[in-house]
Design an enzyme around this catalytic site. Structure first.
Site, mmCIF file in Angstrom:
data_model
loop_
_atom_site.group_PDB
_atom_site.id
_atom_site.type_symbol
_atom_site.label_atom_id
_atom_site.label_comp_id
_atom_site.label_asym_id
_atom_site.label_seq_id
_atom_site.Cartn_x
_atom_site.Cartn_y
_atom_site.Cartn_z
ATOM 1 N N SER A 212 0.976 -1.568 0.687
ATOM 2 C CA SER A 212 0.089 -0.353 0.546
ATOM 3 C C SER A 212 0.231 1.111 -0.138
ATOM 4 C CB SER A 212 -1.041 -0.186 1.126
ATOM 5 O OG SER A 212 -1.617 1.165 1.191
ATOM 6 N N ASN A 213 0.563 2.479 0.000
ATOM 7 C CA ASN A 213 1.003 3.496 0.583
ATOM 8 C C ASN A 213 0.883 4.297 1.499
ATOM 9 O OD1 ASN A 213 -1.315 5.481 -0.557
ATOM 10 N ND2 ASN A 213 -1.052 3.753 -2.103
ATOM 11 N N ASP A 214 1.012 5.494 1.510
ATOM 12 C CA ASP A 214 1.402 6.735 3.086
ATOM 13 C C ASP A 214 0.126 7.507 3.059
ATOM 14 O OD1 ASP A 214 3.316 5.554 4.437
ATOM 15 O OD2 ASP A 214 4.710 7.322 4.167
#
Ligand code: PMT
Length: 403
Positions: A212-214
């Site tokens: 995923s990502n931030d």
């Protein structure tokens, strides 16, 4: 600060939930509001005016006839001062008086004189709430333009379950914000349907691991709230079910890029504006496992990735002339050049060029700043501000574009 400099009159009546108004007054102040309080005699049986005076740093009106300054008629002065009035908790007794237009204490006297929007949060015993007289009075208030917040269902002070609890503070606040803004901000998106994506997509590797990502979802949620405040019918396709949903926004919760693709594409036909604020994973795991992958006696493990559909590009390609498609470009270098390439490649109408190398804006920050690039060469600088103000400013520029 959704209520920055807004003058909120807090009118407390005599129910057990009155004690919660001390904290709520603090919350209003944290949202930037100026707060003045008036209390009925019943409210003072549950919480002292001194508590509210100390928190708001202003004297609390409790007596219509305690006129200390001959130059000022206090209850009229307060009525004229308010930008919005909140009656919370609103007892059956006060609701009945308001429905009849009575002015027999300082709260009912002020409320009869206000010209600003009034929001009432009924809170009482379930049987009192359901009584035909109370329901009749509430209906009368609705017809008079008062915005009623539905009581919550749950454990009542009487020791049993029922509908009649004062809703959570966040619900009261959202409702107040919504009513204030819809009365005070130009409804430039009235009648428009807006679909917004928010949060980072999740690509499963196995049941406990993912890529995923931030992205926190804050930008997408702020856009959804702003669009709603400006009068739009808003659907939010989100990977963040844990975030509080802006009042009146319809949620569709998704996890992966493919799920987000399916939902955004399904919304395209009926939408006037589509905004991709989500940080979408460009790739998904092809060899995802249904079971937790065990550590093996080998130095490396290969995760095979396949390209995800480009949602923004699909929306851009299938765009009708009367629709607006807006994307974000999260870039850490060559911001404007890269954003221009995305604008053209994805056939968007607008790209919000977001400099993610600055930690005070972009991913998981409270604020944002960006350059808005239009397909016809427009370049608009959006200054650094909290994400809701940023979103409102963004729609101000897009608003004129919506046909
Ligand atoms: O959620 P926050 O913490 O508040 O952070 C906000 C944000 C920084 C995530 C947001 O403002 C932002 O910049 N979102 C876009 C992030 C991103 O994925 O950018 P990108 O440059 O990789 O993609 C360009 C555009 O194409 C984006 O609109 C993206 O949603 C879209 N895209 C990308 C890949 C893909 N497969 N499908 C897409 O639709």
């Amino acid at each position: 600060m959704r209520l920055k400099d807004v003058k909120v009159g807090l009118f407390i009546t005599g129910g057990i939930a009155a004690y919660k108004m001390a904290n709520f007054a603090r919350l209003l102040i944290k949202e930037g509001a100026q707060v003045r309080v008036a209390m009925t005699p019943g409210a003072q049986a549950f919480i002292t005016p001194l508590t509210l005076q100390t928190l708001t740093k202003h004297s609390v009106l409790v007596d219509t006839f305690a006129e200390e300054d001959p130059e000022v008629v206090q209850h009229i002065h307060l009525a004229d001062w308010c930008d919005i009035a909140l009656v919370a908790p609103a007892t059956a007794n006060t609701i009945a008086k308001l429905a009849q237009g009575l002015a027999d204490n300082v709260v009912t006297s002020v409320l009869l004189a206000v010209t600003c929007p009034i929001v009432a949060a009924p809170a009482m015993n379930v049987n009192m709430y359901q009584h035909p007289a109370t329901q009749r009075n509430l209906e009368q208030l609705r017809q008079d333009g008062v915005s009623i917040i539905e009581p919550a269902t749950g454990f009542l002070a009487e020791g049993y379950e029922g509908k009649g609890r004062l809703p959570e503070e966040s619900v009261l606040l959202d409702h107040l914000v919504q009513v204030y803004w819809s009365n005070n901000y130009p409804q430039i998106l009235a009648g428009k349907k807006v679909a917004i994506s928010a949060g980072g997509t999740i690509e499963r590797i196995d049941p406990v691991r993912y890529i995923s990502n931030d992205s926190s979802g804050k930008m997408g949620y702020a856009l959804a709230q702003a669009a709603k405040l400006l009068g739009a019918d808003v659907t939010l396709v989100s990977t963040k079910p844990e975030l509080p949903l802006p009042l009146g926004v319809k949620p569709i919760y998704v996890t992966s890029a493919q799920e987000m693709f399916t939902q955004m594409v399904a919304l395209q036909e009926a939408s006037d504006i589509l905004i991709m604020a989500a940080a979408v994973s460009d790739y998904r795991v092809v060899n995802a496992s249904n079971h937790k992958i065990k550590k093996q006696d080998q130095d490396s493990l290969a995760i095979q990735l396949a390209e995800n559909p480009d949602i923004l590009a699909h929306l851009g390609q299938h765009k009708r002339p009367d629709q607006l498609v807006v994307g974000f470009a999260a870039e850490s270098q060559h911001l404007i050049d890269y954003a221009r390439v995305k604008l053209a490649k994805k056939k968007a109408d607008w790209i919000v060029a977001n400099d993610i190398s600055d930690p005070s804006i972009g991913f998981n920050s409270a604020e944002n700043r960006a350059t808005l690039l239009g397909k016809d060469g427009q370049v608009i600088e959006l200054e650094q501000q909290d994400k809701l103000s940023f979103a409102l400013a963004l729609f101000k520029h897009l608003g004129g574009e919506v046909r």
